[in-house]
Design a protein around this motif. Sequence first.
Motif, PDB file in Angstrom:
ATOM      1  N   GLY A 173       0.853  -1.189   0.000  1.00  0.00           N
ATOM      2  CA  GLY A 173       0.000   0.000   0.000  1.00  0.00           C
ATOM      3  C   GLY A 173       0.883   1.231   0.000  1.00  0.00           C
ATOM      4  N   MET A 174       1.435   1.563  -1.155  1.00  0.00           N
ATOM      5  CA  MET A 174       2.527   2.534  -1.251  1.00  0.00           C
ATOM      6  C   MET A 174       2.113   3.967  -0.959  1.00  0.00           C
ATOM      7  SD  MET A 174       4.065   1.210  -4.864  1.00  0.00           S
ATOM      8  CE  MET A 174       3.786  -0.470  -5.384  1.00  0.00           C
ATOM      9  N   ARG A 175       0.974   4.374  -1.458  1.00  0.00           N
ATOM     10  CA  ARG A 175       0.656   5.801  -1.505  1.00  0.00           C
ATOM     11  C   ARG A 175       0.479   6.427  -0.135  1.00  0.00           C
ATOM     12  NH1 ARG A 175      -3.926   4.479  -5.897  1.00  0.00           N
ATOM     13  NH2 ARG A 175      -4.341   3.008  -4.209  1.00  0.00           N
ATOM     14  N   PHE A 176      -0.335   5.801   0.718  1.00  0.00           N
ATOM     15  CA  PHE A 176      -0.667   6.431   1.996  1.00  0.00           C
ATOM     16  C   PHE A 176       0.561   6.522   2.904  1.00  0.00           C
ATOM     17  CE2 PHE A 176      -2.489   6.455   6.324  1.00  0.00           C
ATOM     18  CZ  PHE A 176      -3.245   7.609   6.216  1.00  0.00           C
ATOM     19  N   THR A 177       1.349   5.443   2.971  1.00  0.00           N
ATOM     20  CA  THR A 177       2.531   5.458   3.831  1.00  0.00           C
ATOM     21  C   THR A 177       3.538   6.490   3.360  1.00  0.00           C
ATOM     22  OG1 THR A 177       2.217   3.090   4.243  1.00  0.00           O
ATOM     23  CG2 THR A 177       4.341   4.035   4.855  1.00  0.00           C
ATOM     24  N   LEU A 178       3.754   6.570   2.058  1.00  0.00           N
ATOM     25  CA  LEU A 178       4.673   7.567   1.503  1.00  0.00           C
ATOM     26  C   LEU A 178       4.199   8.972   1.845  1.00  0.00           C
ATOM     27  CD1 LEU A 178       7.056   8.437  -0.312  1.00  0.00           C
ATOM     28  CD2 LEU A 178       5.511   8.221  -2.280  1.00  0.00           C
ATOM     29  N   ALA A 179       2.905   9.227   1.673  1.00  0.00           N
ATOM     30  CA  ALA A 179       2.346  10.552   1.982  1.00  0.00           C
ATOM     31  C   ALA A 179       2.520  10.895   3.454  1.00  0.00           C
ATOM     32  CB  ALA A 179       0.869  10.605   1.586  1.00  0.00           C
ATOM     33  N   CYS A 180       2.311   9.907   4.337  1.00  0.00           N
ATOM     34  CA  CYS A 180       2.455  10.144   5.782  1.00  0.00           C
ATOM     35  C   CYS A 180       3.898  10.455   6.145  1.00  0.00           C
ATOM     36  CB  CYS A 180       1.973   8.923   6.562  1.00  0.00           C
ATOM     37  SG  CYS A 180       0.185   8.715   6.570  1.00  0.00           S
ATOM     38  N   CYS A 181       4.843   9.740   5.555  1.00  0.00           N
ATOM     39  CA  CYS A 181       6.262   9.976   5.845  1.00  0.00           C
ATOM     40  C   CYS A 181       6.668  11.402   5.484  1.00  0.00           C
ATOM     41  CB  CYS A 181       7.139   8.979   5.076  1.00  0.00           C
ATOM     42  SG  CYS A 181       7.061   7.280   5.698  1.00  0.00           S
ATOM     43  N   ILE A 182       6.239  11.854   4.309  1.00  0.00           N
ATOM     44  CA  ILE A 182       6.565  13.215   3.876  1.00  0.00           C
ATOM     45  C   ILE A 182       5.859  14.233   4.768  1.00  0.00           C
ATOM     46  CG2 ILE A 182       6.321  14.864   1.975  1.00  0.00           C
ATOM     47  CD1 ILE A 182       6.700  12.501   0.045  1.00  0.00           C
ATOM     48  N   PHE A 208       2.179  21.140   2.388  1.00  0.00           N
ATOM     49  CA  PHE A 208       1.394  19.931   2.600  1.00  0.00           C
ATOM     50  C   PHE A 208       0.658  19.486   1.341  1.00  0.00           C
ATOM     51  CE2 PHE A 208       1.665  21.341   7.098  1.00  0.00           C
ATOM     52  CZ  PHE A 208       2.236  20.186   7.615  1.00  0.00           C
ATOM     53  N   LEU A 209       0.692  20.326   0.305  1.00  0.00           N
ATOM     54  CA  LEU A 209       0.104  19.902  -0.963  1.00  0.00           C
ATOM     55  C   LEU A 209       0.857  18.705  -1.539  1.00  0.00           C
ATOM     56  CD1 LEU A 209      -0.685  23.282  -2.771  1.00  0.00           C
ATOM     57  CD2 LEU A 209      -2.325  21.611  -1.867  1.00  0.00           C
ATOM     58  N   ILE A 210       2.138  18.582  -1.197  1.00  0.00           N
ATOM     59  CA  ILE A 210       2.934  17.461  -1.724  1.00  0.00           C
ATOM     60  C   ILE A 210       2.363  16.128  -1.254  1.00  0.00           C
ATOM     61  CG2 ILE A 210       5.225  16.383  -1.784  1.00  0.00           C
ATOM     62  CD1 ILE A 210       6.394  19.221  -1.440  1.00  0.00           C
ATOM     63  N   PRO A 211       2.250  15.880   0.077  1.00  0.00           N
ATOM     64  CA  PRO A 211       1.650  14.601   0.485  1.00  0.00           C
ATOM     65  C   PRO A 211       0.180  14.466   0.097  1.00  0.00           C
ATOM     66  CG  PRO A 211       2.007  16.029   2.401  1.00  0.00           C
ATOM     67  CD  PRO A 211       2.721  16.658   1.243  1.00  0.00           C
ATOM     68  N   ILE A 212      -0.558  15.592   0.070  1.00  0.00           N
ATOM     69  CA  ILE A 212      -1.978  15.516  -0.295  1.00  0.00           C
ATOM     70  C   ILE A 212      -2.138  15.059  -1.744  1.00  0.00           C
ATOM     71  CG2 ILE A 212      -4.045  16.916  -0.743  1.00  0.00           C
ATOM     72  CD1 ILE A 212      -3.277  18.568   1.740  1.00  0.00           C
ATOM     73  N   LEU A 213      -1.252  15.523  -2.633  1.00  0.00           N
ATOM     74  CA  LEU A 213      -1.325  15.130  -4.043  1.00  0.00           C
ATOM     75  C   LEU A 213      -0.774  13.724  -4.273  1.00  0.00           C
ATOM     76  CD1 LEU A 213      -0.325  18.483  -5.789  1.00  0.00           C
ATOM     77  CD2 LEU A 213      -2.610  17.497  -5.513  1.00  0.00           C
ATOM     78  N   ILE A 214      -0.127  13.162  -3.252  1.00  0.00           N
ATOM     79  CA  ILE A 214       0.288  11.753  -3.322  1.00  0.00           C
ATOM     80  C   ILE A 214      -0.866  10.866  -2.879  1.00  0.00           C
ATOM     81  CG2 ILE A 214       1.835   9.997  -2.351  1.00  0.00           C
ATOM     82  CD1 ILE A 214       3.983  12.181  -2.173  1.00  0.00           C
ATOM     83  N   HIS A 215      -1.490  11.241  -1.758  1.00  0.00           N
ATOM     84  CA  HIS A 215      -2.680  10.520  -1.271  1.00  0.00           C
ATOM     85  C   HIS A 215      -3.503  11.490  -0.421  1.00  0.00           C
ATOM     86  CE1 HIS A 215      -5.426   7.743   0.543  1.00  0.00           C
ATOM     87  NE2 HIS A 215      -4.878   6.706  -0.042  1.00  0.00           N
ATOM     88  N   PRO A 216      -4.675  11.909  -0.900  1.00  0.00           N
ATOM     89  CA  PRO A 216      -5.472  12.902  -0.172  1.00  0.00           C
ATOM     90  C   PRO A 216      -5.962  12.411   1.188  1.00  0.00           C
ATOM     91  CG  PRO A 216      -6.695  12.021  -2.040  1.00  0.00           C
ATOM     92  CD  PRO A 216      -5.289  11.538  -2.182  1.00  0.00           C
ATOM     93  N   GLY A 217      -5.909  11.097   1.434  1.00  0.00           N
ATOM     94  CA  GLY A 217      -6.302  10.585   2.736  1.00  0.00           C
ATOM     95  C   GLY A 217      -5.420  11.084   3.865  1.00  0.00           C
ATOM     96  N   VAL A 218      -4.258  11.648   3.503  1.00  0.00           N
ATOM     97  CA  VAL A 218      -3.351  12.191   4.518  1.00  0.00           C
ATOM     98  C   VAL A 218      -3.968  13.389   5.233  1.00  0.00           C
ATOM     99  CG1 VAL A 218      -2.082  13.911   3.157  1.00  0.00           C
ATOM    100  CG2 VAL A 218      -0.864  12.562   4.881  1.00  0.00           C
ATOM    101  N   LEU A 219      -5.035  13.947   4.667  1.00  0.00           N
ATOM    102  CA  LEU A 219      -5.747  15.037   5.331  1.00  0.00           C
ATOM    103  C   LEU A 219      -6.215  14.635   6.724  1.00  0.00           C
ATOM    104  CD1 LEU A 219      -7.880  16.401   2.355  1.00  0.00           C
ATOM    105  CD2 LEU A 219      -6.163  17.692   3.634  1.00  0.00           C
ATOM    106  N   LEU A 220      -6.466  13.349   6.889  1.00  0.00           N
ATOM    107  CA  LEU A 220      -6.912  12.842   8.179  1.00  0.00           C
ATOM    108  C   LEU A 220      -5.884  13.106   9.276  1.00  0.00           C
ATOM    109  CD1 LEU A 220      -9.121  11.172   9.651  1.00  0.00           C
ATOM    110  CD2 LEU A 220      -7.752   9.148   9.144  1.00  0.00           C
TER     111      LEU A 220
END
Length: 421
Positions: A173-182, A208-220
């Motif tokens: 599950g690449m996207r969410f973890t990558l977005a969270c790390c950034i 924060f647009l960088i992780p959001i554009l990787i996976h918008p679920g990072v908004l949580l």
Amino acid sequence: MVNNSIFKTNFRVNYFLIFIIFLSFFMSPIISFLLSILYIGLIKQPSRLVSILAGFSLGFPALYYVPLSTDDASRIFRVMQSLRLTPVSNLENWLNLWAPDYKNYPIFTGSMYVIARFFQDDVLPFIVAGVSYSVIIYFVYRFSYSFKLSNWGRFLTLFASVVWIAYLELISGMRFTLACCIAILIIQSEFITNDRTGIKSILHWLLFLIPILIHPGVLLILFPIGIYVLLSQKDIYSKFLIFVLVVAFIGYVITSYVLHMIFLTMLVSKFVVYQTTTFAYVTSTQRIVHVVVAFGIVFFSLLISNFEKKRSGSSLVNGVADRLFKINILYFILMLVMLMSINMEVRIISVMPILAITGISIYFSDSSSSDRNGSESIIVSMILISIIIAGLLYNFNVRNIDFNNIQWLFPFMSSVNVIWA
């Protein structure tokens, strides 16, 4: 002149060592990682290049990753195989027809397209794992330098943070973890290392647009930071302005959902998918223990950071301990709320406890109070060692990767066969 000469000499030595680590990466990623760790121990000033080399050395096995049919990566790979034959001019039409939800991940989807056109599919999890681990290593490296952690504290924090991330789930599950790390690196830079909570710092939120554009679920996981900034405002005008922005955002969310806009529709559909994930998958003993340990990490972080902010003789440590305490207590509340959905709980704790780990490690700051005894140090050390053990146990499923097929020595000698499609 003498100081200038010393600076030039140190500069040359540092980059010579980095060059050696870089060359060793092509000999063996294991050697590269060990040399990177040695460099981190010897050179306290954080280095982005060394963090990247260490991160990609850790991420190297992902280059040989073959996803199971149940892995998220299996669909990502299928999409990439179709993208390989899609010209740029027809990319948007293809996405509209076959993968419209991927339009919500523009940075990640763009990366998928480039890799699909020029490289083998395995390069994607390799890059995701490399970037994720590089970010976490640099996160700890920079934190330990800024707050002068002892070598012992630095390495305990580094290994605890790295092993907390489940390797196999990272490359599946690449996207969410990558977005969270950034996201947590930006949180550290903007709200922990610095105290940018004034109204003038709103422009920094654009990062924060960088992780959001990787996976918008990072908004949580960004929501608690918004609350932290709102509560940190000292004047009524700033509080009112941020409150209006928050209300406007909530209004946008409601309006978008009512009008069936694709972004919010995607978020809702993802939540439904998470809710229908196989219950046995998220309620396995392994994951339940991971959730319990995550709560333990945040609890000890709140305890130690609160203690340090009261007794520290350093204003620097006092300030960061106070900020870590406030931010982690908001994440603790978020984790409690997410317990209503164990599926979502499992996902938000994949990376976020790393912020709490730094709250524990602040105890080892050389700038903090010297009023410590041996028993305290042993207790804090045992907490971090316990986190490392828990992380290693949680990564036990990494055995599903066939390490026998990995070319550890001179891995890129046959790069044409391994990397290029």
